[in-house]
Design an enzyme around this catalytic site. Structure first.
Site, PDB file in Angstrom:
ATOM      1  N   PRO A 131       0.855  -1.193   0.000  1.00 42.93           N
ATOM      2  CA  PRO A 131       0.000   0.000   0.000  1.00 42.93           C
ATOM      3  C   PRO A 131       0.887   1.237   0.000  1.00 42.93           C
ATOM      4  O   PRO A 131       1.827   1.321   0.806  1.00 42.93           O
ATOM      5  CB  PRO A 131      -0.761  -0.107   1.330  1.00 42.93           C
ATOM      6  CG  PRO A 131       0.059  -0.997   2.198  1.00 42.93           C
ATOM      7  CD  PRO A 131       0.820  -1.905   1.280  1.00 42.93           C
ATOM      8  N   MET A 132       0.623   2.182  -0.880  1.00 46.41           N
ATOM      9  CA  MET A 132       1.439   3.401  -0.908  1.00 46.41           C
ATOM     10  C   MET A 132       0.543   4.608  -1.187  1.00 46.41           C
ATOM     11  O   MET A 132      -0.060   4.724  -2.254  1.00 46.41           O
ATOM     12  CB  MET A 132       2.544   3.279  -1.968  1.00 46.41           C
ATOM     13  CG  MET A 132       3.625   2.269  -1.562  1.00 46.41           C
ATOM     14  SD  MET A 132       4.929   2.089  -2.782  1.00 46.41           S
ATOM     15  CE  MET A 132       4.163   1.027  -3.997  1.00 46.41           C
ATOM     16  N   GLN A 171      -6.523  -1.200   2.669  1.00 48.67           N
ATOM     17  CA  GLN A 171      -5.804  -0.927   3.912  1.00 48.67           C
ATOM     18  C   GLN A 171      -6.478   0.204   4.671  1.00 48.67           C
ATOM     19  O   GLN A 171      -6.749   1.269   4.105  1.00 48.67           O
ATOM     20  CB  GLN A 171      -4.350  -0.552   3.674  1.00 48.67           C
ATOM     21  CG  GLN A 171      -3.637  -0.516   5.032  1.00 48.67           C
ATOM     22  CD  GLN A 171      -2.238   0.034   4.997  1.00 48.67           C
ATOM     23  OE1 GLN A 171      -2.021   1.133   4.513  1.00 48.67           O
ATOM     24  NE2 GLN A 171      -1.299  -0.730   5.517  1.00 48.67           N
ATOM     25  N   CYS A 185       2.678   3.037   9.681  1.00 47.88           N
ATOM     26  CA  CYS A 185       2.915   4.396   9.192  1.00 47.88           C
ATOM     27  C   CYS A 185       3.354   5.307  10.344  1.00 47.88           C
ATOM     28  O   CYS A 185       2.695   5.366  11.376  1.00 47.88           O
ATOM     29  CB  CYS A 185       1.643   4.943   8.545  1.00 47.88           C
ATOM     30  SG  CYS A 185       1.896   6.609   7.941  1.00 47.88           S
ATOM     31  N   HIS A 221       7.126  -5.067   7.821  1.00 41.37           N
ATOM     32  CA  HIS A 221       8.146  -4.168   7.266  1.00 41.37           C
ATOM     33  C   HIS A 221       9.323  -4.282   8.226  1.00 41.37           C
ATOM     34  O   HIS A 221       9.240  -3.837   9.363  1.00 41.37           O
ATOM     35  CB  HIS A 221       7.588  -2.744   7.184  1.00 41.37           C
ATOM     36  CG  HIS A 221       8.542  -1.770   6.573  1.00 41.37           C
ATOM     37  ND1 HIS A 221       8.206  -0.462   6.328  1.00 41.37           N
ATOM     38  CD2 HIS A 221       9.825  -1.891   6.164  1.00 41.37           C
ATOM     39  CE1 HIS A 221       9.234   0.178   5.779  1.00 41.37           C
ATOM     40  NE2 HIS A 221      10.234  -0.674   5.682  1.00 41.37           N
ATOM     41  N   ASN A 272       8.439  -7.558   4.087  1.00 45.26           N
ATOM     42  CA  ASN A 272       8.422  -6.298   3.322  1.00 45.26           C
ATOM     43  C   ASN A 272       9.602  -5.434   3.767  1.00 45.26           C
ATOM     44  O   ASN A 272      10.048  -5.492   4.898  1.00 45.26           O
ATOM     45  CB  ASN A 272       7.104  -5.553   3.583  1.00 45.26           C
ATOM     46  CG  ASN A 272       7.135  -4.115   3.061  1.00 45.26           C
ATOM     47  OD1 ASN A 272       7.003  -3.159   3.817  1.00 45.26           O
ATOM     48  ND2 ASN A 272       7.313  -3.949   1.767  1.00 45.26           N
ATOM     49  N   GLY A 273      10.083  -4.633   2.810  1.00 47.55           N
ATOM     50  CA  GLY A 273      11.101  -3.633   3.138  1.00 47.55           C
ATOM     51  C   GLY A 273      12.410  -3.862   2.407  1.00 47.55           C
ATOM     52  O   GLY A 273      13.079  -4.874   2.606  1.00 47.55           O
ATOM     53  N   GLY A 274      12.727  -2.944   1.499  1.00 58.50           N
ATOM     54  CA  GLY A 274      14.061  -2.940   0.888  1.00 58.50           C
ATOM     55  C   GLY A 274      14.316  -3.998  -0.172  1.00 58.50           C
ATOM     56  O   GLY A 274      15.448  -4.104  -0.655  1.00 58.50           O
ATOM     57  N   GLY A 317       7.225  -2.547  -2.466  1.00 61.52           N
ATOM     58  CA  GLY A 317       6.608  -1.248  -2.652  1.00 61.52           C
ATOM     59  C   GLY A 317       7.280  -0.442  -3.737  1.00 61.52           C
ATOM     60  O   GLY A 317       6.921  -0.496  -4.917  1.00 61.52           O
TER      61      GLY A 317
HETATM   62  C1  LIG Z   1       4.908   6.908  -1.342  1.00 65.17           C
HETATM   63  C2  LIG Z   1       4.719   5.861  -0.278  1.00 65.17           C
HETATM   64  C3  LIG Z   1       3.532   5.813   0.414  1.00 65.17           C
HETATM   65  C4  LIG Z   1       3.321   4.824   1.398  1.00 65.17           C
HETATM   66  N1  LIG Z   1       2.096   4.724   1.987  1.00 65.17           N
HETATM   67  C5  LIG Z   1       1.838   3.674   2.820  1.00 65.17           C
HETATM   68  C6  LIG Z   1       0.535   3.410   3.303  1.00 65.17           C
HETATM   69  O1  LIG Z   1      -0.438   4.095   2.957  1.00 65.17           O
HETATM   70  N2  LIG Z   1       0.361   2.356   4.137  1.00 65.17           N
HETATM   71  C7  LIG Z   1       1.408   1.548   4.526  1.00 65.17           C
HETATM   72  O2  LIG Z   1       1.205   0.585   5.272  1.00 65.17           O
HETATM   73  N3  LIG Z   1       2.644   1.759   4.066  1.00 65.17           N
HETATM   74  C8  LIG Z   1       2.874   2.784   3.209  1.00 65.17           C
HETATM   75  N4  LIG Z   1       4.117   2.947   2.672  1.00 65.17           N
HETATM   76  C9  LIG Z   1       5.182   1.982   3.041  1.00 65.17           C
HETATM   77  C10 LIG Z   1       5.181   0.801   2.068  1.00 65.17           C
HETATM   78  O3  LIG Z   1       3.965   0.087   2.115  1.00 65.17           O
HETATM   79  C11 LIG Z   1       6.334  -0.168   2.400  1.00 65.17           C
HETATM   80  O4  LIG Z   1       6.129  -0.703   3.680  1.00 65.17           O
HETATM   81  C12 LIG Z   1       7.699   0.520   2.383  1.00 65.17           C
HETATM   82  O5  LIG Z   1       7.844   1.363   1.242  1.00 65.17           O
HETATM   83  C13 LIG Z   1       8.831  -0.521   2.392  1.00 65.17           C
HETATM   84  O6  LIG Z   1       8.739  -1.363   1.265  1.00 65.17           O
HETATM   85  P1  LIG Z   1       9.690  -1.130  -0.022  1.00 65.17           P
HETATM   86  O7  LIG Z   1      11.095  -1.006   0.494  1.00 65.17           O
HETATM   87  O8  LIG Z   1       9.478  -2.360  -0.868  1.00 65.17           O
HETATM   88  O9  LIG Z   1       9.241   0.119  -0.677  1.00 65.17           O
HETATM   89  C14 LIG Z   1       4.361   3.908   1.715  1.00 65.17           C
HETATM   90  C15 LIG Z   1       5.558   3.976   0.988  1.00 65.17           C
HETATM   91  C16 LIG Z   1       5.746   4.929   0.001  1.00 65.17           C
HETATM   92  C17 LIG Z   1       7.041   4.951  -0.774  1.00 65.17           C
END
Ligand SMILES: Cc1cc2nc3c(=O)[nH]c(=O)nc-3n(C[C@H](O)[C@H](O)[C@H](O)COP(=O)(O)O)c2cc1C
Length: 331
Positions: A12-13, A65, A95, A167, A207-209, A230
């Site tokens: 979710p982003m 979410q 968050c 995460h 999740n993460g990185g 993400g």
């Molecule tokens: C622009 C943006 C918005 C995000 N919004 C949310 C959100 O609404 N809810 C959430 O649980 N995480 C949110 N995240 C975090 C991502 O879901 C994810 O946990 C985080 O980016 C780590 O994963 P990644 O390294 O694969 O990007 C957001 C991340 C980004 C970059």
């Protein structure tokens, strides 16, 4: 209740995984689980729920979410999400933004496992078909993840919620911006693996990185139930999502970028016909040629042209033509 396959999901982003983005991602992968941006429970209850919950039927399997910390509100929001047809409802415990902390939800709830347990229990009771899941961090501030994460997971899972996307880094609730909180605190994949080893009955998603599809598969193969990606999925959807269907089924047909763009055109036209603007969709398409020849000209053409008043699908067609020309010239 239909069981969802969470082997691979797009995170979710906020501001990124809106319905246009998800429509695009679904064209690239038939099977990955797609998450909405976070919507707060009060926004759903007091706002325009129909608009906030709108999605295209092609987006299934799709998870909503929600953010909140009042069991009653979360139960109401869950009911609305179920009525709208979501396959899963996920609660955000990750968050770190000030706004979210002010509302006492998101990552600060890592400190209140009993309350989270009440919340997910209320959501589970309210659900009429969607699975309830949790997305969390490994801790916040000066919490010791090795000590508090197992306790958090055990308390929150005690009433039957069994799917956790973790995460794998802490969040610092003051001093770091949300963006820094996605990069600065160190990743601890091993802790996530330990949680799974000690609780094989739970579904544990990492999740993460994660930077590549192969890296995600490598982590899954070490014993996890799935991976959620993400930023890299957003910026380079072809690398991450075009391969993902191979995790769900054999003999998958990987579509070309050109085919995906072609399939986007009627969707874009329909959006324009109903009063939408071109760049509301094309902003999610900028990464389609990431790492390939023509990536720059694709991005530049869309960025320069798509925001203009009356910009139509021909902008996308021109951008593609520019890419193909560039690719032919460099052969
Ligand atoms: C622009 C943006 C918005 C995000 N919004 C949310 C959100 O609404 N809810 C959430 O649980 N995480 C949110 N995240 C975090 C991502 O879901 C994810 O946990 C985080 O980016 C780590 O994963 P990644 O390294 O694969 O990007 C957001 C991340 C980004 C970059």
């Amino acid at each position: 209740m239909k069981r969802i396959n969470r082997t691979f999901s797009v995170a979710p982003m906020m501001d990124w995984t809106d319905r246009h983005c998800r429509y695009l991602h679904r064209l690239i992968s038939k099977n990955v689980l797609l998450y909405t941006e976070m919507v707060t429970a009060p926004a759903l209850i007091h706002g325009d729920a129909d608009r906030l919950l709108e999605f295209n039927q092609s987006e299934h399997p799709i998870a909503l979410q929600i953010g909140g910390s009042h069991p009653n509100q979360l139960a109401q929001a869950t009911r609305l999400g179920c009525e709208a047809g979501y396959d899963e409802i996920n609660i955000n415990i990750g968050c770190p933004s000030d706004r979210v902390q002010f509302g006492r939800f998101g990552a600060c709830l890592m400190k209140e496992p009993e309350l989270v347990s009440e919340c997910v229990t209320a959501m589970k009771e309210a659900s009429t078909g969607a699975e309830i899941t949790v997305k969390c961090r490994i801790g916040v501030d000066d919490q010791e993840p090795k000590r508090i994460l197992p306790d958090f997971i055990d308390k929150v899972s005690q009433n039957g919620v069994s799917s956790f996307t973790i995460h794998a880094r802490k969040a610092w609730l003051s001093g770091l911006s949300p963006k820094q909180n996605r990069d600065v605190p160190p990743l601890d994949y091993e802790l996530v693996h330990e949680i799974k080893k000690e609780r094989p009955e739970l579904e544990i998603i990492l999740n993460g990185g994660l930077q590549t599809f192969d890296q995600a598969v490598h982590e899954i193969n070490k014993g996890l139930d799935g991976a959620m990606i993400g930023r890299t999925a957003y910026h380079n959807p072809m690398e991450i999502l075009a391969n993902a269907d191979s995790l769900f089924e054999t003999n998958t047909n990987k579509k070309s970028v050109n085919k995906i763009i072609d399939e986007m055109l009627p969707y874009i036209q329909n959006h324009l016909d109903t009063g939408g603007r071109l760049n509301q969709i094309t902003r999610h398409m900028l990464g389609l040629f990431s790492g390939q020849s023509g990536a720059k000209i694709w991005k530049r053409t869309l960025s320069d042209e798509a925001h203009k008043k009356d910009a139509g699908v021909e902008v996308v067609q021109n951008a593609l033509r520019n890419v193909l020309e560039k690719q032919n010239n460099s052969e």
